[in-house]
Design a protein around this motif. Structure first.
Motif, PDB file in Angstrom:
ATOM      1  N   ALA A  69       0.852  -1.089   0.073  1.00 47.34           N
ATOM      2  CA  ALA A  69       0.115  -0.047   0.113  1.00 47.34           C
ATOM      3  C   ALA A  69       0.894   1.127  -0.207  1.00 47.34           C
ATOM      4  O   ALA A  69       1.692   1.297   0.746  1.00 47.34           O
ATOM      5  N   SER A  70       0.620   2.137  -0.907  1.00 48.83           N
ATOM      6  CA  SER A  70       1.258   3.609  -0.720  1.00 48.83           C
ATOM      7  C   SER A  70       0.925   4.220   0.227  1.00 48.83           C
ATOM      8  O   SER A  70      -0.152   3.998   1.100  1.00 48.83           O
ATOM      9  N   GLU A  73      -2.530   5.632  -0.129  1.00 48.82           N
ATOM     10  CA  GLU A  73      -3.700   4.783   0.050  1.00 48.82           C
ATOM     11  C   GLU A  73      -4.033   4.407   1.944  1.00 48.82           C
ATOM     12  O   GLU A  73      -5.019   4.293   2.120  1.00 48.82           O
ATOM     13  N   THR A  74      -2.843   4.415   2.452  1.00 45.39           N
ATOM     14  CA  THR A  74      -2.915   4.173   3.807  1.00 45.39           C
ATOM     15  C   THR A  74      -3.645   5.669   4.405  1.00 45.39           C
ATOM     16  O   THR A  74      -4.335   5.384   5.515  1.00 45.39           O
ATOM     17  N   TYR A 120      -5.284  11.694  -4.781  1.00 43.10           N
ATOM     18  CA  TYR A 120      -5.165  10.011  -4.853  1.00 43.10           C
ATOM     19  C   TYR A 120      -5.164   9.830  -6.646  1.00 43.10           C
ATOM     20  O   TYR A 120      -4.390   9.098  -7.137  1.00 43.10           O
ATOM     21  N   GLU A 124      -1.658   9.345  -8.447  1.00 43.00           N
ATOM     22  CA  GLU A 124      -1.445   7.620  -8.768  1.00 43.00           C
ATOM     23  C   GLU A 124      -2.444   7.076  -9.753  1.00 43.00           C
ATOM     24  O   GLU A 124      -2.376   5.792  -9.991  1.00 43.00           O
ATOM     25  N   ARG A 126      -5.667   6.458  -9.543  1.00 41.93           N
ATOM     26  CA  ARG A 126      -6.497   5.369  -9.094  1.00 41.93           C
ATOM     27  C   ARG A 126      -7.644   5.993  -8.333  1.00 41.93           C
ATOM     28  O   ARG A 126      -7.499   7.133  -7.854  1.00 41.93           O
ATOM     29  N   ALA A 128     -10.669   5.998  -5.295  1.00 46.48           N
ATOM     30  CA  ALA A 128     -10.538   5.520  -3.572  1.00 46.48           C
ATOM     31  C   ALA A 128     -11.373   4.723  -3.341  1.00 46.48           C
ATOM     32  O   ALA A 128     -11.469   3.857  -2.360  1.00 46.48           O
ATOM     33  N   LYS A 130     -11.492   1.824  -4.277  1.00 46.53           N
ATOM     34  CA  LYS A 130     -10.554   0.483  -4.459  1.00 46.53           C
ATOM     35  C   LYS A 130     -10.496   0.364  -3.003  1.00 46.53           C
ATOM     36  O   LYS A 130      -9.920  -0.615  -2.625  1.00 46.53           O
ATOM     37  N   ILE A 131     -10.107   1.500  -2.075  1.00 43.89           N
ATOM     38  CA  ILE A 131      -9.666   1.344  -0.615  1.00 43.89           C
ATOM     39  C   ILE A 131     -11.221   1.246   0.238  1.00 43.89           C
ATOM     40  O   ILE A 131     -11.307   0.379   1.122  1.00 43.89           O
TER      41      ILE A 131
END
Length: 376
Positions: A69-70, A73-74, A120, A124, A126, A128, A130-131
């Motif tokens: 995890a980046s 992401e965290t 994000y 990146e 991508r 969120a 996804k998280i």
């Protein structure tokens, strides 16, 4: 420990890990502060022994997070914790003044999630969901630039240790610890980015997390003795490990919660002995007679939408709340922004320019405040 799989684990498993790490970090920091104020060598030795075990527990818990995890992401997961844990506590809190403190703070963390989600997507490429996995919506809360208040207006009235319900004390410790670890995290990871907008956003929200720690820690009665505070800390760890053991979906992680609960029960027993010896009271005067209902990570979408619709324009004045931008608040806004667009607003503009539109995850319909809808 073997870390969780970031792509196939329950997002709320990650939330429980992050929340429990914050609790263990607080246990360690509190024990260090107690150690620095304690003249009794025997007590200091016992604190040191327990503190070393707490440090082992913290490593086991936090190292469950995946190295894949980046940092961003965290970060988004940290804000999901802040949103859904604080919203749950606000729903369960029996004291109206304390409930208002959690309702006020959660609308700000909700907005931080939206700002970081746009960062994000922008850097990146991508999304969120996804998280957060559709469990938590991503859209504006109380706008971040309005969170900057004069420091004196971040202090709240503490609960009365002799009158507060035991669950209120546990709630205050839990949210204080969660916000403290977020503050510490942003202070450390912010400068690891090269992109100026990322560095600036972490700096801005990092300042607000300091406000939040002040906001929540001032809810705790400063008249509690060191022995009483130790007792409450250990009881809260038992409560939360038990809560997460009862609600955990990952068998491997659940086994860690159960192991640590058994360790914390021994820490609580030792704290009870110290309390009886040095405070001279029965621990039942302080602790809940039975464990309260488990803390539960669950969606709070309707509750948050109701708060957004009714409390988005709140700010603080002294230890209370107002809907007017009073003179001290306006002076602070001018001093910190200086008429320039803050990073929390700039990141939305930048992502619109780069991605074609800002990032949102509105699963329950349009934004409850018409002026904050994308089609405004």
């Amino acid at each position: 420990v073997t870390p969780i799989d970031p792509d196939h684990s329950d997002p709320y498993t990650r939330c429980r890990i992050i929340a429990m790490n914050g609790i263990e970090v607080e246990a360690i920091l509190f024990s260090h502060q107690f150690n620095r104020h304690c003249p009794d060598p025997a007590v200091k030795q016992q604190l040191a022994r327990v503190r070393y075990i707490e440090a082992q527990q913290q490593k086991a818990v936090n190292w469950l997070l995946p190295g894949l995890a980046s940092v961003l992401e965290t970060t988004i997961a940290y804000e999901q914790v802040a949103v859904d844990l604080t919203a749950w506590v606000a729903r369960m809190e029996p004291d109206p003044y304390l409930k208002q403190a959690y309702q006020f703070g959660v609308l700000e963390d909700f907005d931080h999630l939206y700002r970081y989600a746009n960062l994000y997507e922008m850097i990146e490429h991508r999304k969120a969901e996804k998280i957060v996995d559709n469990l938590t919506e991503v859209m504006p809360g109380r706008p971040t630039y309005l969170h900057h208040r004069d420091p004196v207006d971040n202090l709240r009235e503490p609960y009365d240790k002799n009158a507060a319900a035991p669950i209120s004390k546990l709630h205050a410790l839990t949210i204080m610890a969660a916000e403290q670890q977020t503050m510490n995290f942003y202070m450390n990871v912010g400068p690891t980015y090269m992109e100026p907008i990322a560095r600036q956003l972490y700096q801005e929200i990092g300042l607000i997390e300091e406000e939040h720690v002040t906001h929540y820690e001032s809810l705790v009665d400063p008249g509690e003795t060191w022995w009483e505070m130790l007792l409450n800390h250990e009881y809260n760890e038992c409560y939360l490990y038990h809560s997460f053991m009862e609600t955990e979906s990952d068998p491997k992680v659940k086994a860690i919660w159960e192991l640590h609960l058994n360790m914390e029960l021994e820490h609580l027993r030792l704290a009870v002995e110290l309390f009886k010896r040095h405070d001279g009271r029965d621990p039942q005067e302080v602790l809940a007679p039975a464990l309260p209902a488990p803390v539960t990570f669950e969606p709070n979408k309707d509750y948050l939408r109701e708060l957004i619709a009714t409390q988005i324009d709140f700010t603080t004045l002294g230890t209370g709340y107002v809907q007017d931008m009073h003179e001290r608040f306006e002076r602070m806004q001018e001093n910190i922004h200086g008429g320039e667009k803050p990073p929390s607003e700039q990141v939305i503009d930048d992502n619109r320019a780069k991605s074609g539109e800002e990032y949102r995850l509105e699963t329950e319909g349009p934004h409850p405040v018409p002026s904050l809808r994308t089609d405004r």
